[in-house]
Scaffold this active site. Structure first.
Site, mmCIF file in Angstrom:
data_model
loop_
_atom_site.group_PDB
_atom_site.id
_atom_site.type_symbol
_atom_site.label_atom_id
_atom_site.label_comp_id
_atom_site.label_asym_id
_atom_site.label_seq_id
_atom_site.Cartn_x
_atom_site.Cartn_y
_atom_site.Cartn_z
ATOM 1 N N CYS A 166 11.575 -4.208 37.832
ATOM 2 C CA CYS A 166 11.783 -4.341 39.269
ATOM 3 C C CYS A 166 10.781 -3.414 39.963
ATOM 4 O O CYS A 166 10.628 -2.270 39.565
ATOM 5 C CB CYS A 166 13.219 -3.947 39.616
ATOM 6 S SG CYS A 166 13.503 -3.773 41.377
ATOM 7 N N CYS A 168 14.462 1.553 40.304
ATOM 8 C CA CYS A 168 15.899 1.514 40.043
ATOM 9 C C CYS A 168 16.193 1.492 38.547
ATOM 10 O O CYS A 168 17.344 1.564 38.149
ATOM 11 C CB CYS A 168 16.518 0.292 40.712
ATOM 12 S SG CYS A 168 15.868 -1.260 40.077
ATOM 13 N N CYS A 175 -34.243 -5.298 66.668
ATOM 14 C CA CYS A 175 -34.489 -4.536 65.447
ATOM 15 C C CYS A 175 -33.809 -3.179 65.468
ATOM 16 O O CYS A 175 -33.756 -2.498 64.443
ATOM 17 C CB CYS A 175 -35.984 -4.367 65.210
ATOM 18 S SG CYS A 175 -36.779 -3.333 66.436
ATOM 19 N N CYS A 216 16.802 -8.169 42.829
ATOM 20 C CA CYS A 216 17.370 -7.282 41.814
ATOM 21 C C CYS A 216 18.729 -6.800 42.301
ATOM 22 O O CYS A 216 19.036 -6.864 43.492
ATOM 23 C CB CYS A 216 16.429 -6.107 41.607
ATOM 24 S SG CYS A 216 17.027 -4.869 40.468
ATOM 25 N N CYS A 269 0.659 12.050 4.673
ATOM 26 C CA CYS A 269 -0.395 11.283 5.337
ATOM 27 C C CYS A 269 0.198 10.231 6.254
ATOM 28 O O CYS A 269 -0.265 10.029 7.373
ATOM 29 C CB CYS A 269 -1.309 10.644 4.306
ATOM 30 S SG CYS A 269 -2.380 11.836 3.502
ATOM 31 N N CYS A 304 -0.916 -0.493 8.741
ATOM 32 C CA CYS A 304 -1.052 0.231 7.483
ATOM 33 C C CYS A 304 -2.395 0.956 7.465
ATOM 34 O O CYS A 304 -3.349 0.549 8.107
ATOM 35 C CB CYS A 304 -0.951 -0.769 6.336
ATOM 36 S SG CYS A 304 -1.472 -0.114 4.763
ATOM 37 N N CYS A 339 -31.793 -9.018 78.754
ATOM 38 C CA CYS A 339 -32.823 -9.185 77.740
ATOM 39 C C CYS A 339 -32.558 -8.280 76.562
ATOM 40 O O CYS A 339 -31.525 -7.621 76.475
ATOM 41 C CB CYS A 339 -34.188 -8.927 78.330
ATOM 42 S SG CYS A 339 -34.528 -7.186 78.455
ATOM 43 N N CYS A 382 -28.567 2.559 76.050
ATOM 44 C CA CYS A 382 -27.280 3.163 75.702
ATOM 45 C C CYS A 382 -26.841 4.058 76.855
ATOM 46 O O CYS A 382 -27.662 4.455 77.684
ATOM 47 C CB CYS A 382 -27.457 3.965 74.413
ATOM 48 S SG CYS A 382 -25.999 4.900 73.948
ATOM 49 N N HIS A 413 0.833 -1.199 0.000
ATOM 50 C CA HIS A 413 0.000 0.000 0.000
ATOM 51 C C HIS A 413 0.863 1.241 0.000
ATOM 52 O O HIS A 413 1.886 1.300 0.671
ATOM 53 C CB HIS A 413 -0.928 -0.012 1.214
ATOM 54 C CG HIS A 413 -1.942 -1.100 1.154
ATOM 55 N ND1 HIS A 413 -2.021 -2.088 2.096
ATOM 56 C CD2 HIS A 413 -2.885 -1.388 0.221
ATOM 57 C CE1 HIS A 413 -2.978 -2.932 1.765
ATOM 58 N NE2 HIS A 413 -3.522 -2.535 0.623
#
Lengths: 157, 593
Positions: free
Chosen positions: B212, B218, B309, B234, B146, B165, B294, B299, B140
């Site tokens: 590494c 490094c 619940c 390494c 281009c 291409c 119970c 709180c 081609h």
């Protein structure tokens, strides 16, 4: 002059010359902006889109033709590879399989071919894709037909 | 590599002396680290080109193609020359080329008419001079302008390694020389970028080469030869698991290690416990734990609420009922959940505590290096028959090595015998038997490690010669035993535990007596130059602080030859040339000094 501009200008001339040759496609460039195009394409025969005229909006990037134009349907269409709301199109040549050798005209041709041969395996419109995948051809066709009538046909009377 | 195996006894002596010199000079990390591993190579920025040259040359010779085609092929097959050859043999040249995007013969359809001096470029639809167009190998032909634009777009998209291409459906990869030539005219910096991407493809697209993971980086990459499931070091000193790039973690598999670190980081069990055992107060939103009584909980802010619940209630109640409030049907479920969460937490804590304890010991023992060095100096200063103290350093090294394996064996056990990974692969009974087997081995290893640690920590530099001799015997013996036990534990894990699994694949790095493999510098073409070979070898040995060469394959790696490790991919026996082999009988070690 910009490469993309030059190329679009050439395409514009080509379109003027071929107007008669391909009556299914009518490409129009925006008067003030060569990067904005609209196209009217006819729904292919023997499909539920037959008889409809669909409007496409092209937005061409600066890097064109090295990068593909963005195309979407302005007319509502029920098709597995077209997004129902935005009109975005799922077509390989508009994404990774783009080649700079394509033109706006040939993109329109590819979209017409996609309308005739939907690919339900990569759907953007899942409802439509599921109808086809489950084998409900009739369901798909009547839905597509209905939307063609509603949105893509000039109202009579 | 064979040259590494043959060494005469003089060499042993020579290397041994070196080890002591090295010790006195620096005593740095490298002294204790294992010495070079022939199967792992460091690739620096400088040797990157040379490293891929070998593979390129092989392909060029084999299929007789030009270099840029060889590179395209290798990039496509991820630098796996064996695979490339297999495809070549199986499918043939044409098919392989088509797959990889190599086109050798120019297509005829685009032959340029000789007579015309201009030709139309199908991209810009301009008529251009013949001198301004370029034709790719696929035939081609488009104008240079281009092409250049196309290359620039692709390089910026990060596609340098596969610029195709421009023609529709043409799979051919563009000739790198053309890309370079055209791009460098306009954008020299982009051309450089393109070249770098091509070069680094050797690292990024190659499963046998990895960067590494050191931070800050490094700049090196490491290449292994046979097995990607291994632990490497390494040249910058960072040790890591080659497969997942995190710290060396065998005998944990990479997946186990990933889960474990995540678990430790999240403290997810604590969170779990809190969610199950507490309820937020409907008024002040603090988590409230029920400590008995119970289901009407109050709180500290004074608000009463129903434990079941979580809703706010009044204060009147009986044992089973709260006035005007009923939601008792969830009670049973909740209790079961709480029980399970508690059990899981205790289980996790058990393993984590042990893992942590051994990691901590490991860190404390690392400080031993200094004291041991002093002790050895003290002993050497004395006028005694005993001159060689390599047993101390060897023993200490063995202690580190096995301590490491031991601590990582706890996360392994946590997942191996837990419900997370293998619940469906073993029956309850099966699991119990295996767990016992494994824990026996772990225990033995643990007790021997503690003994070894005890002897090494003794202030033997103040002892009499006889006592020192005793300790020496103990240390040597225990070193051999712990090494052996480590090996057995790895064997057990690889073959009896992981090897018997059907559905999951867990690979672990093989046990190496001398620890993590240290990558050698890539020496190009050294194997072909016999003369240089010896020099390199000696230099390496010196650099690595002394090693003892052994005629027999050191007991590294796994027992591949025993044939029961069929579930994992075959490992080539890695022959540990030039390494301390602590599994040799004591007499052999005696002979050294």
């Amino acid at each position: 002059m910009q490469a993309s501009r030059a190329r679009l200008f050439k395409e514009y001339k080509e379109v003027q010359r071929e107007k008669v040759a391909d009556p299914d496609i009518q490409l129009v460039c925006d008067d003030s902006n060569i990067f904005k195009w609209t196209a009217l394409i006819k729904g292919p025969s023997e499909t539920p889109y037959d008889g409809g005229v669909f409007q496409l909006a092209f937005s061409v990037p600066e890097q064109y033709p090295l990068q593909p134009p963005q195309v979407r349907f302005l007319t509502k269409i029920f098709h597995p590879n077209v997004h129902f709301k935005t009109g975005e199109i799922c077509l390989d040549i508009l994404k990774n399989a783009w080649s700079p050798a394509w033109t706006l005209q040939s993109v329109c041709r590819a979209i017409i071919a996609l309308m005739a041969h939907p690919e339900p395996d990569s759907p953007l419109n899942c409802d439509s894709g599921n109808l086809l995948r489950s084998g409900d051809i009739r369901g798909y066709q009547s839905m597509a037909r209905m939307y063609t009538r509603l949105a893509a046909m000039p109202k009579k009377g | 590599m064979d040259d590494y195996m043959s060494g005469s006894e003089e060499d042993y002596y020579y290397y041994d002396r070196e080890s002591f010199d090295g010790l006195e000079n620096e005593g740095s990390e490298s002294q204790w680290a294992p010495s070079k591993a022939p199967s792992c190579k460091v690739i620096t920025k400088e040797s990157l080109l040379a490293a891929q040259r070998e593979d390129l040359q092989r392909v060029m010779d084999l299929i007789s193609v030009r270099e840029h085609h060889a590179r395209t092929l290798l990039i496509h097959y991820r630098w796996d020359v064996e695979k490339l050859i297999a495809v070549y043999v199986e499918k043939g040249k044409a098919c392989m080329f088509a797959e990889a995007g190599v086109t050798l013969v120019g297509a005829v359809d685009l032959d340029l008419p000789e007579s015309s001096s201009t030709v139309q470029c199908n991209i810009c639809i301009e008529d251009v001079l013949l001198s301004d167009v370029s034709k790719m190998d696929c035939g081609h032909c488009f104008c240079n302008n281009c092409w250049t634009q196309h290359f620039i777009v692709k390089i910026n998209e990060g596609q340098s390694k596969r610029i195709r291409c421009m023609a529709y459906k043409c799979n051919a990869i563009c000739d790198e020389a053309v890309v370079r030539k055209l791009v460098s005219k306009k954008h020299p910096d982009l051309a450089e970028k393109f070249d770098r991407f091509l070069l680094e493809s050797y690292i990024e697209d190659n499963k046998m080469v990895k960067w590494c993971p050191s931070v800050p980086h490094c700049g090196n990459a490491l290449r292994v030869e046979n097995d990607e499931f291994c632990e490497v070091e390494c040249s910058c000193g960072s040790q890591f698991c080659f497969s997942c790039l995190s710290e060396a973690h065998s005998p944990c598999s990479c997946l186990m290690w990933k889960l474990w670190t995540k678990k430790c980081r999240d403290e997810s069990e604590t969170v779990n416990w809190i969610t199950v055992h507490t309820k937020p107060c409907p008024k002040c939103h603090k988590p409230v734990e029920k400590n008995g009584g119970c289901n009407l909980v109050s709180c500290i802010c004074g608000q009463a609420f129903c434990w079941l619940c979580g809703g706010a209630t009044g204060r009147d109640h009986t044992w089973s009922n709260i006035a005007n409030h009923s939601c008792g049907r969830y009670k049973e479920d909740g209790e079961k959940k709480a029980e399970r969460a508690k059990r899981d937490l205790y289980r996790y804590m058990h393993y984590h505590n042990r893992y942590k304890a051994h990691t901590d010991s490991f860190q404390q023992e690392s400080r031993l290096r200094e004291t041991i060095r002093e002790k050895v100096l003290n002993l050497e200063a004395r006028d005694s028959k005993l001159r060689d103290f390599s047993w101390v350093t060897n023993g200490l090294y063995r202690l580190f090595r096995s301590r490491r394996a031991l601590s990582y064996s706890y996360p392994f056990a946590f997942y191996m015998f837990g419900d997370d990974l293998f619940k469906d692969e073993m029956t309850k009974k099966d699991r119990e038997i295996k767990q016992n087997l494994f824990e026996d081995q772990q225990q033995q290893l643990e007790s021997n490690i503690e003994k070894l640690s005890k002897f090494i920590e003794e202030p033997f530099d103040g002892y009499s010669e006889k006592q020192v001799m005793d300790i020496r015997m103990q240390v040597i013996n225990l070193s051999v035993i712990t090494d052996d036990l480590c090996k057995k534990m790895y064997d057990c894990i690889e073959n009896d535990l992981l090897g018997s699994l059907q559905f999951s694949i867990h690979n672990i790095a093989p046990y190496l007596s001398k620890g993590v493999e240290r990558a050698a510098e890539l020496t190009i073409g050294w194997s072909t130059q016999a003369g240089c070979n010896n020099r390199c070898q000696k230099a390496d040995d010196q650099a690595n602080g002394g090693t003892i060469e052994s005629d027999q394959p050191s007991a590294s790696g796994t027992s591949d030859d025993s044939g029961h490790s069929t579930w994992k991919r075959a490992r080539k026996e890695s022959v540990g040339g030039g390494l301390i082999d602590l599994n040799l009988p004591a007499e052999f070690i005696d002979r050294i000094d």
